[in-house]
Design a protein around this motif. Structure first.
Motif, PDB file in Angstrom:
ATOM      1  N   HIS A  97       0.811  -1.225   0.000  1.00  0.00           N
ATOM      2  CA  HIS A  97       0.000   0.000   0.000  1.00  0.00           C
ATOM      3  C   HIS A  97       0.843   1.273   0.000  1.00  0.00           C
ATOM      4  O   HIS A  97       1.974   1.283   0.491  1.00  0.00           O
ATOM      5  CB  HIS A  97      -1.070  -0.007   1.097  1.00  0.00           C
ATOM      6  N   ASP A 247       3.817   1.588   4.490  1.00  0.00           N
ATOM      7  CA  ASP A 247       4.251   0.369   3.870  1.00  0.00           C
ATOM      8  C   ASP A 247       5.139   0.679   2.680  1.00  0.00           C
ATOM      9  O   ASP A 247       5.288  -0.137   1.778  1.00  0.00           O
ATOM     10  CB  ASP A 247       2.998  -0.422   3.462  1.00  0.00           C
ATOM     11  N   GLU A 277      -5.284   1.828   2.392  1.00  0.00           N
ATOM     12  CA  GLU A 277      -5.273   0.639   3.254  1.00  0.00           C
ATOM     13  C   GLU A 277      -5.500   1.049   4.706  1.00  0.00           C
ATOM     14  O   GLU A 277      -6.149   0.341   5.472  1.00  0.00           O
ATOM     15  CB  GLU A 277      -3.937  -0.103   3.102  1.00  0.00           C
ATOM     16  N   GLU A 278      -4.984   2.210   5.074  1.00  0.00           N
ATOM     17  CA  GLU A 278      -5.060   2.648   6.476  1.00  0.00           C
ATOM     18  C   GLU A 278      -6.466   3.083   6.895  1.00  0.00           C
ATOM     19  O   GLU A 278      -6.711   3.320   8.074  1.00  0.00           O
ATOM     20  CB  GLU A 278      -4.064   3.794   6.734  1.00  0.00           C
TER      21      GLU A 278
HETATM   22 CO    CO Z   1       0.572  -1.316   6.543  1.00  0.00          CO
END
Ligand code: CO
Length: 455
Positions: A97, A247, A277-278
């Motif tokens: 991500h 990431d 993603e977070e």
């Molecule tokens: Co992550």
């Protein structure tokens, strides 16, 4: 090199390789304060390696042996290489991500306090450790939309200077602070930006960065970021600390592996870097969108395959879902599982979860272990303590759209979701090596259910 006592300390060639790789990552992170910048800089790396940009809105004409990439919202990117011959068998995907927890600048951000200060109204993006955002120089970066004669134009901005600080309250005014504090994001996490004379300056500074005037900025996606650059440190330079290692460390490794990748004549090799993603991945460009499915199915169509061929290809495909993992913490050893204890610099972490928050199963783990073995990269395992619920990641979310054999992996790090995280200096290189080997290996399942790793 010599120390004061004249004893020769030999730094191995290998160690230098690791350090150079970590420095490369640190520079990349410095140039990439938001997901928009991460994707913009990946695009540059891809172009340099002969990847051609294609647009989701256009009709695709893909050539055998071609290298392509496509972005969505300028904050997610999928890059892929076509096999050299038409004997397409499967997709081999590495995913990571592009986003990290931060504070987003709200609309109408300027607030005047005590008729003396100007502060900026912000809200949380993702679940971060809040305390380490205090008392350090911060700046602002992101994307603005500029009104031009020809229309509305997205422009990346990065106010590349120390611009604001979120100051702590002095201990004299909160004697209990060291006994634990509950942070209120609307009160405790508001950055100080200037004195009252600067009350209209924020918009002007952003406009100047965008090369326009404040009235021409129609809208913006702007975030705070930590100005501290990454450092390599430790008695033997074992560690590195930098913003956004989760990431970008894995995303950078996967893109590097794809751009370095040699031919795998049977697989379409794919690197998918998703935004959001977070915050749960449920955006048009997140892992919980149609992005990956759309790209894979279009590749298949462009190769003249029918919908059954596509389903067959997916059934034979494999995905690495790469997102950083928790190393055992020296001060909180008890927080780690009793028998699965990952450390920094000790290899790639395979993540397991009985409830399948991580996609890893015996088959996907064993395939990945074998690939690592081929290039001499160690693997370790991560499982949550049974009394601590863990985080989630991309793998199982992406699998609800395109269901593939998937393994969840990551690199061991400390202080996840701090604005300054810590990882091992060797691990970026380990991940690049392993993912590169993954791309070079054709993973094939035969009728008897035997998986063969060719290459
Ligand atoms: Co992550």
């Amino acid at each position: 090199m010599n120390n004061e006592k004249g004893i020769k300390i030999k730094m191995s060639e290998n160690n230098n390789d690791y350090i150079n790789r970590s420095k490369e990552l640190i520079n990349f992170i410095k140039e990439s304060p938001t997901a928009f910048h991460v994707v913009n800089n990946f695009s540059k790396m891809l172009e340099k390696s002969g990847f051609q940009k294609i647009n989701e809105k256009d009709k695709w004409k893909l050539k055998t042996g071609g290298r392509y990439y496509v972005t969505r919202n300028d904050s997610s990117v999928i890059a892929f290489t076509m096999p050299n011959k038409q004997n397409f068998y499967n997709f081999q995907i590495a995913a990571a991500h592009s986003d990290s927890p931060s504070f987003k600048i709200k609309e109408n951000p300027g607030m005047i306090e005590d008729n003396n200060y100007v502060t900026l109204n912000v809200e949380k993006y993702g679940g971060m450790l809040m305390a380490p955002w205090l008392d350090r120089p911060l700046s602002v970066a992101g994307r603005v939309i500029v009104r031009e004669d020809s229309g509305l134009k997205p422009v990346l901005v990065n106010v590349d200077r120390d611009l604001c600080v979120i100051p702590n309250l002095a201990i004299h005014m909160n004697r209990d602070v060291n006994n634990g504090i509950k942070y209120n994001p609307q009160k405790d996490m508001i950055p100080l930006f200037g004195e009252i004379a600067s009350k209209d300056k924020f918009e002007k500074i952003i406009a100047m960065e965008a090369g326009t005037d404040a009235d021409s900025i129609v809208s913006a996606d702007l975030f705070l970021y930590n100005r501290e650059v990454g450092k390599i440190w430790g008695a033997d330079n074992e560690f590195m600390s930098a913003p956004r290692l989760d990431d970008v460390m894995c995303a950078f490794s996967c893109i590097k592996a794809l751009t370095d990748n040699k031919e795998n004549s049977k697989s379409v090799n794919v690197c998918a870097i998703f935004d959001n993603e977070e915050v749960g991945s449920t955006t048009k460009q997140g892992a919980d969108s149609s992005f990956l499915y759309d790209v894979l199915s279009r590749i298949s169509m462009c190769m003249g395959k029918d919908s059954e061929d596509f389903i067959r290809a997916c059934a034979s495909s494999f995905m690495l879902s790469a997102d950083n993992a928790h190393a055992v913490h020296p001060n909180y050893k008890e927080k780690a599982d009793p028998t699965n204890r990952p450390y920094m610099n000790k290899g790639i972490v395979i993540k397991y979860n009985a409830n399948q928050k991580y996609t890893t199963d015996a088959i996907s783990a064993s395939i990945f272990k074998e690939i690592c073995k081929k290039v001499g990269v160690e693997v370790q395992s991560y499982v949550n303590r049974s009394d601590i619920p863990g985080g989630s990641t991309l793998g199982n979310i992406s699998n609800s759209h395109v269901s593939l054999n998937t393994v969840d992996i990551g690199l061991a790090q400390l202080a996840m979701h701090s604005p300054y995280e810590t990882a091992g200096v060797k691990d970026t290189e380990y991940m690049i090596k392993a993912v590169k080997k993954f791309y070079e290996t054709a993973i094939m399942a035969d009728e008897e259910g035997i998986y063969r790793l060719i290459g």
